[in-house]
Design a protein around this motif. Structure first.
Motif, mmCIF file in Angstrom:
data_model
loop_
_atom_site.group_PDB
_atom_site.id
_atom_site.type_symbol
_atom_site.label_atom_id
_atom_site.label_comp_id
_atom_site.label_asym_id
_atom_site.label_seq_id
_atom_site.Cartn_x
_atom_site.Cartn_y
_atom_site.Cartn_z
ATOM 1 N N GLY A 16 -8.737 40.431 51.124
ATOM 2 C CA GLY A 16 -9.060 41.656 50.402
ATOM 3 C C GLY A 16 -10.270 42.402 50.927
ATOM 4 O O GLY A 16 -10.760 43.336 50.268
ATOM 5 N N ALA A 17 -10.752 42.031 52.116
ATOM 6 C CA ALA A 17 -11.911 42.724 52.688
ATOM 7 C C ALA A 17 -11.506 44.099 53.200
ATOM 8 O O ALA A 17 -10.353 44.329 53.586
ATOM 9 N N LYS A 18 -12.468 45.017 53.219
ATOM 10 C CA LYS A 18 -12.283 46.336 53.807
ATOM 11 C C LYS A 18 -12.772 46.284 55.256
ATOM 12 O O LYS A 18 -13.783 45.642 55.549
ATOM 13 N N ILE A 19 -12.067 46.962 56.141
ATOM 14 C CA ILE A 19 -12.383 46.886 57.566
ATOM 15 C C ILE A 19 -12.707 48.264 58.125
ATOM 16 O O ILE A 19 -11.942 49.219 57.951
ATOM 17 N N ILE A 20 -13.862 48.358 58.794
ATOM 18 C CA ILE A 20 -14.242 49.539 59.564
ATOM 19 C C ILE A 20 -14.176 49.134 61.033
ATOM 20 O O ILE A 20 -14.843 48.181 61.439
ATOM 21 N N LEU A 21 -13.389 49.824 61.821
ATOM 22 C CA LEU A 21 -13.179 49.460 63.217
ATOM 23 C C LEU A 21 -13.796 50.478 64.154
ATOM 24 O O LEU A 21 -13.588 51.682 64.008
#
Length: 290
Positions: free
Chosen positions: A212-217
């Motif tokens: 459930g983590a949010k990812i910034i790439l």
């Protein structure tokens, strides 16, 4: 003639507002597995996107190509560039190296990279990503790869001063799964992954996403496979006259993010910085000329 500056993904993103509903559906289908998605027959691409063959033909023309074969040829060139190793990249530059000193050549390439990268970035999305990084109610995890770990360490060093609960994960370490034990839904991962994309980084992203983590790439113009899992992606241009790619554009984005995050709650940031400076004074880490 295919545009040698903009990738096809760039063109699609630039033209999205001008596309019909069916064409936008096709565009998103192409971007989901880009650039490999467009390498098959025209009919197969249309079927996979659940649109008609004429829809594919029309969108290809809107992107500036004379037809599907030219579109595919450009995709193949992008795919070739995406997997180039340092030796192959050097040979490509050596064949047509422009005249002039390397400082001028390299600077011109970096400035061009910056210009085209910034043209593709949505400021609202950038602000959203900065707000996610600044949100102290969520843990922040930062991870880079074999080379991009330098960017990850730079961002970590600064965010660790700005806010609490920041973790730097080494993607090449066999201990990184331990960090995932503490990941909660809504926690934020900032991931750096550029071409020669690393399997460890993708696996880490998959596991973080599953929790459930949010990812910034932060990635390159061809986009890491992590893109499919990311909530927000920033694609920086990295090609320069060198055997190695340039991280100058990504560093610009990172430093801009640091500036935004420190100002999100300056009073808190200032207090932490003052405490840190006091510790530096006690340890006599830095020389003082007073």
């Amino acid at each position: 003639m295919a545009d040698q500056v903009l990738t096809i993904a760039d063109r699609i993103n630039t033209k999205l507002d001008e596309l019909t509903r069916a064409e936008r559906q096709l565009a998103h289908s192409i971007l989901e597995n880009y650039p490999a998605s467009g390498l098959g027959p025209l009919a197969a691409l249309a079927k996979g996107a659940q649109v008609s063959v004429p829809t594919v033909a029309r969108m290809v023309q809107k992107l500036g190509f004379n037809g599907y074969p030219e579109f595919q040829a450009e995709l193949r060139e992008e795919l070739k560039a995406k997997v180039q190793n340092p030796i192959a990249k050097h040979d490509t530059w050596a064949e047509g190296a422009p005249s002039g000193h390397v400082l001028n050549q390299f600077t011109d390439a970096v400035i061009d990279n910056i210009r085209h990268t910034l043209a593709q970035i949505d400021p609202d999305k950038f602000d959203e990503a900065c707000a996610m990084v600044a949100d102290q109610s969520k843990a922040l995890f930062i991870v880079g790869g074999r080379v991009s770990h330098t960017l990850a360490e730079y961002l970590f060093l600064h965010t660790q001063v700005i806010r609490p609960d920041v973790t730097h994960i080494q993607s090449t370490s066999n201990t990184w799964p331990h960090y995932l034990l503490d990941v909660k839904a809504g926690d934020v991962f900032v991931i750096f992954d550029v071409r020669r994309y690393e399997n460890n980084t993708l696996k880490l992203a998959e596991m973080a996403h599953a929790r459930g983590a949010k990812i910034i790439l932060f990635t390159d113009q061809w986009r890491s496979p992590v893109h499919q899992l990311a909530d927000i992606s920033f694609s920086g241009r990295i090609v320069v006259p060198s055997a190695w790619d340039s991280v100058a554009t990504l560093m610009l984005l990172v430093e801009s993010m640091i500036a935004a995050v420190q100002n999100a709650d300056w009073a808190h940031t200032k207090n932490r910085m003052e405490q840190l400076e006091d510790m530096f004074d006690q340890t006599k880490l830095f020389r003082k000329f007073t």
